[in-house]
Design a protein around this motif. Structure first.
Motif, PDB file in Angstrom:
ATOM      1  N   LEU A 109       0.913  -1.384  -0.321  1.00  0.00           N
ATOM      2  CA  LEU A 109       0.104  -0.401  -0.320  1.00  0.00           C
ATOM      3  C   LEU A 109       1.305   1.382   0.055  1.00  0.00           C
ATOM      4  N   THR A 110       1.652   1.502   1.204  1.00  0.00           N
ATOM      5  CA  THR A 110       2.703   2.092   0.611  1.00  0.00           C
ATOM      6  C   THR A 110       3.400   2.728  -0.095  1.00  0.00           C
ATOM      7  N   LEU A 111       4.042   1.502  -1.430  1.00  0.00           N
ATOM      8  CA  LEU A 111       4.409   1.566  -2.467  1.00  0.00           C
ATOM      9  C   LEU A 111       3.642   2.523  -3.428  1.00  0.00           C
ATOM     10  N   ALA A 112       2.453   1.668  -3.295  1.00  0.00           N
ATOM     11  CA  ALA A 112       1.394   2.337  -3.866  1.00  0.00           C
ATOM     12  C   ALA A 112       0.933   3.979  -3.990  1.00  0.00           C
ATOM     13  N   VAL A 113       0.682   4.520  -3.420  1.00  0.00           N
ATOM     14  CA  VAL A 113       0.468   5.275  -2.587  1.00  0.00           C
ATOM     15  C   VAL A 113       1.577   6.132  -2.640  1.00  0.00           C
ATOM     16  N   ARG A 114       2.663   6.232  -2.459  1.00  0.00           N
ATOM     17  CA  ARG A 114       4.230   6.748  -2.331  1.00  0.00           C
ATOM     18  C   ARG A 114       3.688   7.627  -0.709  1.00  0.00           C
ATOM     19  N   PHE A 115       3.289   6.551   0.051  1.00  0.00           N
ATOM     20  CA  PHE A 115       3.022   7.891   1.605  1.00  0.00           C
ATOM     21  C   PHE A 115       4.588   7.839   2.620  1.00  0.00           C
ATOM     22  N   ASP A 116       5.081   9.339   2.286  1.00  0.00           N
ATOM     23  CA  ASP A 116       5.874   9.582   3.008  1.00  0.00           C
ATOM     24  C   ASP A 116       5.955   8.557   5.036  1.00  0.00           C
ATOM     25  N   GLY A 117       5.166   8.873   5.297  1.00  0.00           N
ATOM     26  CA  GLY A 117       4.805   7.946   6.309  1.00  0.00           C
ATOM     27  C   GLY A 117       4.960   7.000   6.566  1.00  0.00           C
ATOM     28  N   SER A 118       5.480   5.746   5.748  1.00  0.00           N
ATOM     29  CA  SER A 118       5.948   4.413   6.617  1.00  0.00           C
ATOM     30  C   SER A 118       6.287   3.987   4.874  1.00  0.00           C
ATOM     31  N   TYR A 119       6.727   4.547   4.137  1.00  0.00           N
ATOM     32  CA  TYR A 119       7.994   4.313   2.853  1.00  0.00           C
ATOM     33  C   TYR A 119       8.817   3.686   3.841  1.00  0.00           C
ATOM     34  N   VAL A 120       9.697   4.349   4.497  1.00  0.00           N
ATOM     35  CA  VAL A 120      11.464   3.323   5.046  1.00  0.00           C
ATOM     36  C   VAL A 120      10.681   2.061   5.996  1.00  0.00           C
ATOM     37  N   SER A 121       9.354   2.422   6.632  1.00  0.00           N
ATOM     38  CA  SER A 121       9.883   1.615   7.981  1.00  0.00           C
ATOM     39  C   SER A 121       9.025   0.885   7.987  1.00  0.00           C
ATOM     40  N   ALA A 122       7.804   0.908   6.842  1.00  0.00           N
ATOM     41  CA  ALA A 122       7.358  -0.588   6.047  1.00  0.00           C
ATOM     42  C   ALA A 122       8.370  -1.248   5.423  1.00  0.00           C
TER      43      ALA A 122
END
Length: 237
Positions: A109-122
Motif C-alpha cells: 500500500l505504501t508503495l502504491a500511494v507513495r506515502f512518506d509516513g511509512s515508505y522506509v519503516s514498512a
C-alpha cells in the motif's frame, strides 16, 4: 547418523551466536511496539494518521478505511494480537506468521500511494518480520518437507554461547535496509508528499508549472494519484 546439511550448519551457527539473539529480540520488541500503537488507535476508534489531509492519496484511503466500521476495529485487534503473540516465547512463530501478511499489505500500500509516513519503516518492518521467520526456519521447514523426511529433521537448538560478531550478516542487513531509503530518494520522479508545501518544494526551480499543477491536483482537487501523474507527464517539458 546423517551428516548435517549446509542449511543445518548455517542455521546452527546463527542460533548459537549471541549477536543474532540480541537482534532477534530487537526485532520482536520493535515489531510488537509498532503494531500495539497502530492497533490501539484502531481499537479506540480513532482515525489513523489523523493529521493527513483527507484528499491526500493515503489520507483518502485511511478515511475510507476508518468508515468501514467493525472491519477497521478488526484490523486493530489483529495487529495487537500479532504483537502480543510476538512477546510470548511459546507463540512467537505464530505471531510472526500472523504479522507477515499484515505488514506485507502495508508495504505494498505504501508503495502504491507513495506515502512518506511509512515508505522506509514498512520495508524495515517487513525485513525484520522475515528475519523472525528465518530464525525459526527449523520449525517452518515442516511446511514444505516431504512426509518421508519428517522423522529425520533435526537442527541444533544449542543455547547462544558465542560473542563472535557476524560482520557478513551485519553488512548484508545494512545493505538491505539501505535499499528502501535509496528507492525512496531515487525511485520516483515525483511524490505526493504529505502537504501542499512539501509537495511543491520537491520541484525547486525545475518543472515549476507542471509541479505546481501536480501538487494542486493531489492536495486541492483531490483527484486520484494516477490522474495527477498523467497530468504531470503531459505538462512537463
Amino acid at each position: 547418523m546423517n551428516n548435517p546439511s549446509r542449511f543445518d550448519t548455517l542455521f546452527g551457527q546463527i542460533r548459537e551466536n549471541k549477536w543474532h539473539l540480541l537482534f532477534y529480540w530487537f526485532c520482536r520488541l520493535s515489531l510488537a511496539l509498532g503494531f500495539i500503537i497502530a492497533g490501539m488507535v484502531k481499537i479506540m476508534d480513532e482515525r489513523f494518521a489523523s493529521g493527513l489531509s483527507e484528499i491526500h492519496p493515503m489520507g483518502s484511503y485511511l478515511v475510507a478505511l476508518y468508515h468501514t466500521g467493525y472491519y477497521y476495529t478488526f484490523i486493530g485487534v489483529a495487529q495487537v494480537l500479532a504483537a502480543t503473540l510476538l512477546l510470548i516465547n511459546r507463540t512467537v512463530l505464530l505471531g510472526a506468521l500472523l504479522y507477515f501478511p499484515i505488514i506485507l499489505n502495508i508495504w505494498v500500500l505504501t508503495l502504491a500511494v507513495r506515502f512518506d509516513g511509512s515508505y522506509v519503516s514498512a520495508a524495515w518492518m517487513l525485513l525484520a518480520n522475515s528475519y523472525l521467520l528465518a530464525y525459526h526456519a527449523d520449525r517452518l521447514q515442516f511446511l514444505w518437507a516431504k512426509q518421508s523426511d519428517l522423522p529425520n529433521l533435526s537442527i541444533s537448538q544449542a543455547k547462544p554461547s558465542s560473542w563472535k560478531f557476524p560482520f557478513r550478516f551485519a553488512l548484508m542487513s545494512a545493505g538491505l535496509m539501505a535499499i528502501p531509503i535509496l528507492f525512496y530518494a531515487k525511485g520516483y520522479e515525483v511524490m505526493p508528499k504529505n502537504t501542499l508545501e512539501l509537495c511543491t518544494a520537491q520541484f525547486g526551480e525545475s518543472n515549476t508549472k507542471a509541479g505546481q499543477s501536480f501538487c494542486s491536483c493531489v492536495h486541492e482537487e483531490g483527484l486520484p494519484l494516477d490522474t495527477c501523474l498523467e497530468k504531470y507527464e503531459s505538462q512537463k517539458p
